[in-house]
Structure formats: C-alpha cells, structure tokens
Design a protein around this motif. Structure first.
Motif, PDB file in Angstrom:
ATOM      1  N   PHE A 127      -1.320  -5.293   8.730  1.00 31.70           N
ATOM      2  CA  PHE A 127      -2.931  -5.784   8.545  1.00 31.70           C
ATOM      3  C   PHE A 127      -2.566  -6.886   7.324  1.00 31.70           C
ATOM      4  CE2 PHE A 127      -2.006  -1.656   6.600  1.00 31.70           C
ATOM      5  CZ  PHE A 127      -2.159  -1.987   5.166  1.00 31.70           C
ATOM      6  N   GLU A 128      -3.548  -7.776   6.936  1.00 31.51           N
ATOM      7  CA  GLU A 128      -3.569  -8.460   5.775  1.00 31.51           C
ATOM      8  C   GLU A 128      -4.271  -7.689   4.803  1.00 31.51           C
ATOM      9  OE1 GLU A 128      -3.644 -12.470   5.917  1.00 31.51           O
ATOM     10  OE2 GLU A 128      -2.068 -12.076   7.569  1.00 31.51           O
TER      11      GLU A 128
ATOM     12  N   GLN B  78      -7.796  -6.781  -2.588  1.00 31.95           N
ATOM     13  CA  GLN B  78      -6.364  -6.064  -2.822  1.00 31.95           C
ATOM     14  C   GLN B  78      -5.376  -7.372  -3.215  1.00 31.95           C
ATOM     15  OE1 GLN B  78      -5.860  -4.747   1.273  1.00 31.95           O
ATOM     16  NE2 GLN B  78      -5.054  -2.914   0.442  1.00 31.95           N
TER      17      GLN B  78
ATOM     18  N   GLY C 290      -9.374   4.913   0.620  1.00 28.99           N
ATOM     19  CA  GLY C 290      -9.218   4.253   1.877  1.00 28.99           C
ATOM     20  C   GLY C 290      -9.262   2.539   1.555  1.00 28.99           C
ATOM     21  N   SER C 291      -9.428   2.563   0.314  1.00 31.15           N
ATOM     22  CA  SER C 291      -9.482   1.030  -0.088  1.00 31.15           C
ATOM     23  C   SER C 291      -8.262   0.263  -0.226  1.00 31.15           C
ATOM     24  CB  SER C 291     -10.127   0.596  -1.495  1.00 31.15           C
ATOM     25  OG  SER C 291      -9.448   1.224  -2.458  1.00 31.15           O
ATOM     26  N   GLY C 292      -6.990   0.866  -0.091  1.00 27.72           N
ATOM     27  CA  GLY C 292      -5.762   0.322   0.152  1.00 27.72           C
ATOM     28  C   GLY C 292      -5.118   0.352  -1.316  1.00 27.72           C
ATOM     29  N   LYS C 293      -5.130   1.051  -2.135  1.00 31.65           N
ATOM     30  CA  LYS C 293      -4.602   1.271  -3.321  1.00 31.65           C
ATOM     31  C   LYS C 293      -2.907   1.494  -3.348  1.00 31.65           C
ATOM     32  CE  LYS C 293      -7.176   4.584  -5.101  1.00 31.65           C
ATOM     33  NZ  LYS C 293      -8.005   4.876  -4.131  1.00 31.65           N
ATOM     34  N   THR C 294      -2.705   2.347  -2.371  1.00 31.06           N
ATOM     35  CA  THR C 294      -1.306   2.841  -2.261  1.00 31.06           C
ATOM     36  C   THR C 294      -0.627   1.589  -1.804  1.00 31.06           C
ATOM     37  OG1 THR C 294      -2.225   4.839  -1.460  1.00 31.06           O
ATOM     38  CG2 THR C 294      -0.036   4.824  -1.221  1.00 31.06           C
TER      39      THR C 294
ATOM     40  N   PRO D  67     -11.017  -2.290   3.684  1.00 30.09           N
ATOM     41  CA  PRO D  67     -10.638  -3.168   4.777  1.00 30.09           C
ATOM     42  C   PRO D  67     -11.579  -3.227   5.824  1.00 30.09           C
ATOM     43  CG  PRO D  67      -9.009  -1.429   4.083  1.00 30.09           C
ATOM     44  CD  PRO D  67     -10.406  -1.181   3.231  1.00 30.09           C
TER      45      PRO D  67
ATOM     46  N   ARG E 299     -14.067  -0.534   8.677  1.00 29.56           N
ATOM     47  CA  ARG E 299     -14.004   0.912   8.429  1.00 29.56           C
ATOM     48  C   ARG E 299     -15.419   1.341   8.771  1.00 29.56           C
ATOM     49  NH1 ARG E 299     -10.162   2.033   4.575  1.00 29.56           N
ATOM     50  NH2 ARG E 299      -8.346   1.472   5.998  1.00 29.56           N
TER      51      ARG E 299
HETATM   52  P1  ADP Z   1      -6.301   4.588  -0.914  1.00 28.04           P
HETATM   53  O1  ADP Z   1      -4.918   4.836  -1.491  1.00 28.04           O
HETATM   54  O2  ADP Z   1      -6.781   3.379  -1.817  1.00 28.04           O
HETATM   55  O3  ADP Z   1      -7.150   5.798  -0.697  1.00 28.04           O
HETATM   56  P2  ADP Z   1      -4.682   3.724   1.076  1.00 28.04           P
HETATM   57  O4  ADP Z   1      -3.722   2.617   0.666  1.00 28.04           O
HETATM   58  O5  ADP Z   1      -3.884   5.166   1.525  1.00 28.04           O
HETATM   59  O6  ADP Z   1      -5.997   3.688   0.622  1.00 28.04           O
HETATM   60  O7  ADP Z   1      -5.175   2.941   2.468  1.00 28.04           O
HETATM   61  C1  ADP Z   1      -5.880   3.727   3.497  1.00 28.04           C
HETATM   62  C2  ADP Z   1      -5.499   3.307   4.848  1.00 28.04           C
HETATM   63  O8  ADP Z   1      -5.843   1.978   4.919  1.00 28.04           O
HETATM   64  C3  ADP Z   1      -3.917   3.338   5.131  1.00 28.04           C
HETATM   65  O9  ADP Z   1      -3.931   3.750   6.373  1.00 28.04           O
HETATM   66  C4  ADP Z   1      -3.638   1.716   4.922  1.00 28.04           C
HETATM   67  O10 ADP Z   1      -2.531   1.692   5.771  1.00 28.04           O
HETATM   68  C5  ADP Z   1      -4.777   1.204   5.473  1.00 28.04           C
HETATM   69  N1  ADP Z   1      -5.015  -0.148   4.808  1.00 28.04           N
HETATM   70  C6  ADP Z   1      -4.665  -0.626   3.503  1.00 28.04           C
HETATM   71  N2  ADP Z   1      -4.998  -1.683   3.227  1.00 28.04           N
HETATM   72  C7  ADP Z   1      -5.507  -2.325   4.525  1.00 28.04           C
HETATM   73  C8  ADP Z   1      -6.166  -3.472   4.861  1.00 28.04           C
HETATM   74  N3  ADP Z   1      -6.009  -4.359   4.051  1.00 28.04           N
HETATM   75  N4  ADP Z   1      -6.539  -3.472   6.109  1.00 28.04           N
HETATM   76  C9  ADP Z   1      -6.478  -2.726   6.944  1.00 28.04           C
HETATM   77  N5  ADP Z   1      -6.032  -1.397   6.650  1.00 28.04           N
HETATM   78  C10 ADP Z   1      -5.358  -1.179   5.255  1.00 28.04           C
END
Ligand code: ADP
Ligand code: MG
Length: 818
Positions: free
Chosen positions: A373-374, A379, A405-409, A573, A576
C-alpha cells in the motif's frame, strides 16, 4: 534511595590528615568525587541540599589544580555540605516514618526556638491547633503551615448580597443583618433545638437551629447578628432553617455576609471551626509567602501576586478576584509542571549525546516500495518528523499517537530499519507477551516482502537483500526455553541481532545490547524518565519513540508527556470499515445475545465486556467470573467461552488470548481492566455492558478490537438506566468514529481525572488547574520555554526562588511520574 555520605566524608577527612596532597584515594580526589556525585545527584532530594550540591560542582571538580590553601578551603566546604545534607536527609526519612502524633516534641521545640515557626513547621505550631486536631488535618494531607495555606475550599457560598427581612424569598440562600429579640430552647422533632426571633427595620423573622440548644446562650437579646442560609415557608411565613450565623461586631465576617468558603472536611472537623482557623492562618501567614514568579513574568501575564492570590482564594472579596486568584494559583501549578517536564527533556537530550543516523534513502525507498500500500499523508508526515529527529545528535524523545490500525507499526518499522542500516540495534517493546508476539509476526511480515527470508525460526528470522548483510529480528520474552533465551541474549550482546522485540523486560533486566540506537515503546503510558535514565545508566542514549493508540487531547498530552515531542497520525488508511455502533435499550438484551449467536453461527467471534464495577480488581474479577458462568450456563451453553480478568496470572491470560485468537473460543468475556490490545481479525461483534459507566475514549478503544478484518463489525452498548448526560454520550459514540473528537468530548464532559481512570493518569495533584484550561496551559508552557531560553539552569538570582520551588514540587509531589 539513600545517599552514601559516609564514604566521601571519610576520604576527605583522610585527605585533611594527609595534608591535602591529593593522596587520599588512588586515581585522585576529582575522579572519586565525580563518580560519587553522579550517583548522588539522582538521590539527593532535599532542595536545599541539591542547590548546595550544584554550587559545589562536585561532578566536575578541579581539586588537582588547586593550591594547598585552596584545597584546604574547598575540602572544608565540601565537608560542610556533606554534614548538612546528611542531617537533612536523616531528618527527612525520620519525618516520613513518624506519624505526626509521635514526632518527638523535644526535636520540634528545639527547631522552633532556633528559627521560629516557618512555612514548613508542623501545624501544631499554630495557636489553637492541638495534636488531636493536627491528626485530623493529617488525614486531609495537611501537615505543615504551607499545606494549610494551600488547603483550599471546595467552593464558596455566596452570602454577599444582603437583604432586608421584607425582601426575603422562599427557597433562596439569603443574608440579613438583624437584632435578636428573643432566643429560647425548644423541642423540634423531639430534639433540643434553638429558636430565635430577629428583626430589622422592615420586619421580623423566625430562625430555627435543629438539634443545637447551645446557641441560646450566645444569642442574647439586642445582639446584632448576621444570618446566611436558606429560607423556607412555614405556615405562610418565612423561616430561616439552621443558617450560618455570627455576631456583627467590629471584626471581619467569616461565616456570613460574604463569599464564605466551604472546606473539605473529615470526621471530627467542624465547618465553623475550620473556617475560623483558616481565617486566622491566612491572615497571619499568606503575606509571608514569597512569590516565586519573576515580577516581569507576573506582570506580562497579568497575574495576582502570590500572597494576594492565596488570601483571595480562601476569603475572596468578590467573584471576580476569586477567579483571578484561581488563575494565578492554577498558573503556578501548570508552570512548575511545564518547567519540570521541559527540564527533564533537556537533561535527557543534553545529558549524553545521541547517535545521529544518516538517511539511508535507497534502503528506505526499497522498503516503502515493497509495501502492498501507499503510506497515508499522515504517515508520510510522521515518518519525516521521525527521520529528521533520528538525524540529529541529540536523542529523540517523541510520542506517536494514532488510532488502532492507523499504521504506526509500519512507520516504526521504517525507523528500526534505519537504525539497522546505520549499524545500530533497535528494541521494540510491548506491554504484554502476546502483543510482542503479534508485533514480531507483523514486522517480519513487512520485512519479508522487502527481503529474502533466511533464518526462519520461531523466535529468530533474518532477511537478506535489504542491507549489505541480513537484517536479523528476534522475539524475546520470559516464557521461552532457558537455552534459547541465553542464545538470544548472547546474540543481542554480540550485536548480531538488529531488531529485538519483547516486553519491557527487554531493557529492564538482564539484556545487554551491543549498540542500542532506537527504542520503540508501544502502548505504554508509563515509559517515563525512570526508564529512560535506566537506559542511560546502561550507557545508551537511544532515540526513543513512544507509541500510543489512545488519542490524548493536546492539553493532556502536554501535561502528561510534556517532555516528549508530539507526532500524530490523524488519518486511517483508505477503505477502513466503520464499526456499526448501536446503543440498545435494556429490553433488547435478548436480541443482542441472538445477534451474537448468529455471528458465531456464521463463523465469527465476539467480545463481551463486563461492567466497570469498582476500582477494585478483586471485585471486578468476581463479577466477571459470575457473568461468565451465567452466560456459559444460560445463554451460550452450546458455545465455547473464555474468561479474562486482571486477577489472572500473565501465563493464564496469554493462554486464553491465544485460544481466542486461534478460534478455539467463540466468545471472550472480559473485564474492562484487561489489556485487549489484540488483533483478532475474525472477531466481529462486541457487547459492552453498562456502557454509560465508561468514558467515550474507553468505549472507542474497546470498539477498536473488532473491525480488524474484512467482515463488517458491530458494537452493541447496553445501559440499564442512563442519566441525561450518559444518554448524550451514548448518542455521540453511536455517531462519531474519530477518536480525537471523542477524546476532546470526554475531556469536556468528564474532566481529566476520569479520562484515563484516575489510577492510571499519574497526574500530579492539580488543585486549582483544570485540564480544560487550554489557554492557561499554553501560556504556562510558552512562559516556561521563554524562561529556559533566558536562563537554562535557573541560576540567575531573580530565579532562585523559582528554582527552589521547582525542586520542592518535583521532589515531593510529582517525582514519580512522567
Ligand atoms: P497500528 O499499529 O497503528 O495499530 P498497524 O501499523 O498495525 O496499525 O496497521 C494496521 C494494518 O493496516 C496493518 O495490517 C498494516 O499493514 C495496514 N496498513 C498500515 N498502513 C497502511 C496504509 N497506508 N494503507 C493500507 N493499509 C495500511
Ligand atoms: Mg498497534
């Protein structure tokens, strides 16, 4: 922690004996003292000692270069400091352990006669406060004169508007000045009481005091009294019921006819008694308070002087000045708080240089390109902020906020990869083992898209193709076999592992890194100064990135995490799902159960969150257990249920969570205290009992546990008997999906204490400041920054009082948090 004063004393005494030849210790006095000072600095808590300590510059002394006379003088000076500090520390520990009532009188006496009672003297030094009374005040946290001055009323009754008797109206709090015509003892409701008839030029009124026959004696005929209290109608005539009263003499009014303070009370403290006493104390002591705010700051911010503020906070002249008093005192609290967090930030950043990473753009590009994904705009922005920090020679300390789910990891993984590319190690810490495991899986998954998996053990993976050498990732926690653990520890120590994932045990004990460059801390509210300094003691000043999924309003973030820079991912992302949230009527409970049945029949799983019973985990655990039993027996007897509560061992909790995640359990019944920060993509339904008891943010957090997969997810809220405000809140959570909006709403509706639950908040005692004081907080912060720009270490004489106050507040009240 106690300080070892004896060793340096012995060494210096020996040095004196040996004629100041710098021969008392091998390696020289400077080296010895420097080492000692570094340890002592952490542990000296007496502000007075701390100031003295800093003046001596023991951590960078220059004894070796002194002449003999200079040495003699200097040694004497240091010995003097040691004696004083030891004495103070001694006194402090004794004072801590001795309940007020048992403090040896001789000691207190001796001090008083030497210097007279001071703000720090026990309240028994005040005339009229007996040991007995002091014990009662002790229960309210008041033990010194200063504490009393800061013992503010909960609120004030406005008895300032005087009426004449003919103007009295029913049901109102009124104040009159009148003559006593007659007072006598009567029986009211079978109890001995006082009745009086009082009058002014407009008429007469009856006054009764239930259950208090003793007043008769004081209300002699023709005395003038001031009465303040509620007026009721009795047989068509107004009557004052148990009003506050006092004789109208030449003295200033205390209980009536003004804004009258209502103090917090404890058993055995009577309102009149406390009020009278406070008036005396405030009159006598408030003007002895030294104002720690520099005058030019005070003027710029248009703040009252401290003595005036204290006086007016207790016995205000009018509402307006009362507000100004609160603002001044609230400013002090927030300002000292900000000075504290900012100076800690500086200590962290300047104490030891960090490791600047160079931007390895090709590696980063390759990684980002490999993602399916982008990155979202948010992010991207945060990634840039973090990478900019990592490039600096001062260690980063940044808080990354973003919803589940916002993509911190992903962003954190990019940063960890940068560390590896620069030859440093990274640590990634989670609050529980199961979350650590989850991160390990996720990070490995991300890296596997960018590189070739080489080693693929359960706890150890490595990926080639990203860097000139393979990137190695390890999962380390207490549960794994000893031999394996030792092997991993060895590899970490040798620098063979680039990214180590685990619980906080990772940095707290046992594990030594070869070159720790970045520590990422997930979902941790309390990774504070203590943890960071423990890292530093291991010789590292890694960049630190703290991540949280709890949206924290800016004011609260600046207070709780004022020593961290703030980054926010405020966008999810695309695509959702919205978790459909519904607030159900109590009679819809059965249909909620039926809904869960249908979800499970369709192959999904559900959470049931039990009500927040009380702050006691034991009671919560019991309530959850019986709810679990009831549901298993009566409602979902053919399904497999699991139970999770805070009283279970970590191993048991992890076991239940694993079984739920693997699909073995259909429904998880859980208390709210249990960490459910877990990704179970098959869970699609959540039922929250007594939803009105939770904050909006908390409900939102719960809700975030479903909707992690592709299937539409649902959150059902039950509430037996919601109040007006609760209804409004339940309406909001049904409609609003944005965590920050909910957090702000929470702060507005419930205040900061409940925001995290008081137990977790770790907030210092803010008596006057409210966290809804956004403007004041911003002002306090900008003034704190401005002050440090002018006087980094508060050395200037005009800041001496402030430095002292800062040391006092941060060592006694708030030393534990941040
Ligand atoms: P967090 O740690 O903030 O709860 P994650 O980094 O675990 O979130 O991301 C949650 C899910 O969303 C993961 O499966 C990740 O691969 C996916 N994800 C992260 N960034 C994006 C993005 N920009 N677009 C689509 N999916 C994403
Ligand atoms: Mg996460």
């Amino acid at each position: 922690m106690s300080v070892d004063f004896a060793s340096p004393r012995k060494v210096l005494e020996l040095e004196h004996k040996k004629g100041y030849a710098d021969s008392a210790v091998i390696g020289g006095l400077d080296k010895f003292l420097n080492k000692w000072a570094v340890q002592a600095m952490e542990a000296i808590t007496e502000p007075q000692s701390l100031n003295h300590f800093h003046r001596l510059h023991l951590a960078n002394s220059n004894y070796a270069s002194f002449s003999k006379e200079q040495r003699q003088k200097w040694v004497n000076g240091v010995l003097g400091f040691l004696a004083e500090a030891e004495h103070l520390a001694d006194k402090r520990t004794k004072a801590k352990h001795l309940p007020i009532a048992h403090r040896p009188p001789s000691r207190t006496k001796a001090r008083e006669t030497a210097t007279g009672p001071s703000l720090n003297s026990p309240i028994t030094t005040i005339k009229g406060i007996s040991q007995n009374l002091a014990t009662k005040f002790g229960k309210l946290g008041v033990s010194t004169v200063r504490d009393l001055l800061y013992f503010f009323p909960n609120r004030h009754l406005d008895y300032s508007q005087r009426k004449s008797i003919s103007e009295l109206s029913e049901g109102k709090e009124e104040t009159i000045i009148a003559n006593v015509w007659q007072a006598r003892e009567v029986r009211l409701g079978g109890r001995r009481s006082t009745e009086a008839i009082v009058g002014d030029e407009t008429g007469n009124v009856r006054v009764v005091w239930f259950n208090n026959p003793y007043l008769v004696r004081q209300l002699a005929t023709n005395k003038r009294v001031v009465l303040s209290g509620r007026v009721v109608m009795f047989n068509g005539r107004p009557v004052f019921e148990s009003p506050e009263w006092e004789l109208a003499e030449d003295r200033e009014l205390v209980h009536t006819g003004r804004l009258v303070p209502l103090y917090p009370l404890t058993q055995g403290l009577k309102p009149r008694q406390v009020r009278k006493l406070m008036k005396g104390v405030v009159d006598q002591w408030a003007y002895k308070m030294e104002d720690c705010l520099p005058p030019e700051l005070r003027e710029r911010c248009n703040l009252l002087e401290l003595p005036e503020a204290i006086f007016q906070a207790h016995f205000p002249e009018d509402e307006e000045v009362k507000d100004r008093a609160r603002v001044r005192l609230a400013f002090d609290e927030l300002f000292l708080l900000q000075l504290g967090v900012l100076s800690r930030k500086r200590q962290w950043q300047e104490g030891q240089p960090g490791s600047p990473f160079t931007a390895k753009t090709p590696v980063l590009k390759a990684f980002l390109k490999s993602l399916p994904f982008e990155l979202t705009a948010a992010q991207q922005k945060v990634r840039k902020e973090i990478l900019a920090d990592l490039g600096k020679p001062i260690p980063m300390s940044r808080l990354l906020q973003g919803e589940v789910g916002s993509g911190k990891t992903v962003v954190a993984t990019a940063a960890l990869l940068m560390a590896a590319a620069n030859g440093y190690q990274g640590a990634f810490m989670a609050p529980t083992e199961i979350l650590a495991e989850q991160h390990f899986t996720n990070i490995c998954h991300l890296l596997s898209r960018a590189g070739q998996e080489e080693v693929t053990e359960d706890y150890l993976r490595s990926y080639s193709g990203l860097l000139p050498r393979p990137v190695t990732v390890a999962l380390l926690f207490g549960d794994i076999k000893e031999a394996r653990k030792q092997k991993l520890q060895q590899l970490i120590l040798e620098g063979e592992i680039d990214i180590a994932i685990g619980t906080h045990a990772l940095i707290q004990k046992g594990v030594d890194f070869a070159r720790l460059g970045l520590a990422v801390v997930d979902e941790q509210h309390r990774f504070g100064v203590t943890q960071r300094s423990s890292l530093r003691q291991k010789g590292f000043s890694p960049h630190v990135l703290v991540m949280t999924a709890t949206p924290i309003p800016r004011t609260l973030a600046l207070t709780l995490y004022g020593d961290l820079d703030l980054s926010v991912i405020d966008e999810l992302p695309p695509g959702r799902q919205v978790i459909k949230t519904k607030w159900l009527k109590p009679q819809q409970r059965e249909s909620a159960y039926a809904f869960i049945h249908r979800q499970v029949a369709a192959g999904r799983q559900a959470f049931i969150i039990c009500p927040l019973v009380e702050e006691s985990e034991a009671i919560q655990a019991r309530a959850a257990t019986s709810e679990y039993e009831r549901l298993s027996r009566e409602v979902f007897s053919e399904l497999k249920l699991g139970l999770l509560h805070g009283r279970m061992s970590a191993v048991k909790k992890d076991d239940v969570m694993r079984r739920f995640r693997s699909g073995e359990l259909n429904i998880l019944v859980s208390t709210p205290v249990v960490e459910v920060g877990i990704d179970v993509s098959n869970a699609t339904a959540m039922l929250i009992e007594s939803a009105d008891r939770f904050g909006l943010s908390q409900l939102h957090q719960f809700r975030g546990r479903v909707g992690r997969g592709k299937e539409q997810s649902y959150c059902m809220l039950l509430s037996e008997n919601p109040s007006e405000i609760s209804r409004a809140r339940l309406d909001i959570i049904e409609k609003v999906q944005d965590g920050f909006e909910l957090a702000e709403e929470d702060l507005r509706l419930r205040g900061p204490g409940e925001f995290f639950g008081t137990r977790q908040s770790g907030l210092p005692d803010l008596r006057m400041a409210k966290l809804s004081d956004v403007a004041l907080l911003e002002l306090a912060r900008s003034e704190a920054i401005r002050l440090f720009e002018k006087d980094k270490t508060l050395e200037k004489p005009e800041h001496a009082l402030l430095a002292k106050e800062l040391a006092r507040v941060w060592t006694t009240e708030a030393g534990e948090w941040s």
